[in-house]
Write a protein that holds these residues in place. Sequence first.
Motif, mmCIF file in Angstrom:
data_model
loop_
_atom_site.group_PDB
_atom_site.id
_atom_site.type_symbol
_atom_site.label_atom_id
_atom_site.label_comp_id
_atom_site.label_asym_id
_atom_site.label_seq_id
_atom_site.Cartn_x
_atom_site.Cartn_y
_atom_site.Cartn_z
ATOM 1 N N SER A 77 3.590 -14.099 9.538
ATOM 2 C CA SER A 77 2.843 -15.202 8.748
ATOM 3 C C SER A 77 3.875 -16.154 7.987
ATOM 4 C CB SER A 77 1.459 -14.772 7.940
ATOM 5 O OG SER A 77 2.069 -13.804 6.827
ATOM 6 N N LEU A 78 4.835 -15.178 7.448
ATOM 7 C CA LEU A 78 5.721 -15.980 6.588
ATOM 8 C C LEU A 78 6.765 -16.704 7.579
ATOM 9 C CD1 LEU A 78 6.876 -12.768 3.804
ATOM 10 C CD2 LEU A 78 5.527 -14.916 3.609
ATOM 11 N N LEU A 79 6.756 -16.327 8.602
ATOM 12 C CA LEU A 79 7.784 -17.004 9.355
ATOM 13 C C LEU A 79 7.055 -18.484 9.655
ATOM 14 C CD1 LEU A 79 9.029 -14.683 12.133
ATOM 15 C CD2 LEU A 79 10.398 -15.740 10.337
ATOM 16 N N LEU A 80 5.626 -18.690 10.137
ATOM 17 C CA LEU A 80 4.922 -19.622 10.048
ATOM 18 C C LEU A 80 4.655 -20.342 9.106
ATOM 19 C CD1 LEU A 80 2.177 -17.929 12.662
ATOM 20 C CD2 LEU A 80 4.016 -19.573 13.431
ATOM 21 N N PHE A 81 4.676 -19.914 7.940
ATOM 22 C CA PHE A 81 4.820 -20.538 6.590
ATOM 23 C C PHE A 81 5.925 -21.348 6.600
ATOM 24 C CE2 PHE A 81 5.115 -20.743 1.992
ATOM 25 C CZ PHE A 81 3.949 -21.153 1.526
#
Length: 401
Positions: free
Chosen positions: A337-341
Amino acid sequence: MSTATPPVSSKLFGLFCLASYLLSLSYGSTFLLSLLIGSRGGNEHDAGSVISAAMLSTFAAVIASGHLSDLLGAARSVALFGLLLVVASLGFALTPGLGHLLLFFGLLLGLGWGVFYTLGPIIVASLVTPVQRAKYFALLSGSMMTGIGSGPLLGRVASALGFPVTAAFYLAALASLIGVLLLWQLDRHLKNASLESTAVSRISWRATAQVLSSRAVFPIIMVGLGGCVFGGLSSFQTSYAAARSLDYSLFFLGFMGAAISSRMLIAGFVVKRDPLRASCLLSGLMLGSILLFGLVVDDGLSYVVAAAMLGVGYGLTYSVINGLVANEAPTGTTAQSLLLFSLSYFIGVFGFPLLAGKIIVEQGMANLLLTVIAIALLNWLITLGRLIWRHVCSTQAMQRV
């Protein structure tokens, strides 16, 4: 032992934030590209093209960063790719005139900044407990914002001392090199302090679908919209200031001062509040600041006030939604999720300047400000809509009881 005790030492986290600040200077110096390219006969569209070249390479950086982290360790991955930030800064300074070589250094910038910006929060997430993430994300993003804001100020100081704007890029390259060396040394200590393995950092289609079908999709969209606002305003602030006979350094001083002080004084309070209410208030403040830029700013004082409002609104909103995306992600997908963020942020902050530069050249700065206002309004409406939806669901649940 008190649960408030941080699991990572203040000294270690402080050194990590220092390295983050030094690396961020290289990205901050790109806000001088419009000025640099203008001095070589180019315009805002040319500058936007160079900045947006970084968007292409950030896709590769985000996808590869998890694999790099698993292979080399997160800190050493950031350190190695941080060398590209050094090369990019030197390249911008040394490249004569315009041309494709500047686009190449834009691509290098995107690779270096993409790996750093993506893995930085993942490192923090592994060092602290979920309840502490918002606070430590705020400290990390504060360090990065300070570095970003300091980059353009280097150019203003260089100009005041009689040096060309390229001096800022040389200084940014030196600072980034020091940050690279510091991170390389910190790698082992960060691994030892980690509370959880980062071996699940790789992104996959399955994990992507899980994250985007969850509530985490809302902060992911918001960070992209916020990136458009920040990238559009900051990348062409030298042009905005020149059109209104203002000193562009006032913007970065006001923005950086507010971003730092808000994190020092009120971030601890804000991150303990309801994140939806906080993000709604702060994104509304960001919208208000852009209205000031478009309708009110006509002297140094109003310029600083508008920049300070943006610093508080954008800076703290980012911290809140960064913690929100990590905590609203489905179980086992925090890193993804942090990568997509990060990917969404890069699309906004690197992709939008291409459109922004085109708007300035063809339609003028006023139309760019109208576009940015519309984006900020949509950003605010997302948080308002989530609050209203939550209230409706809560009311219906109470009626069924």
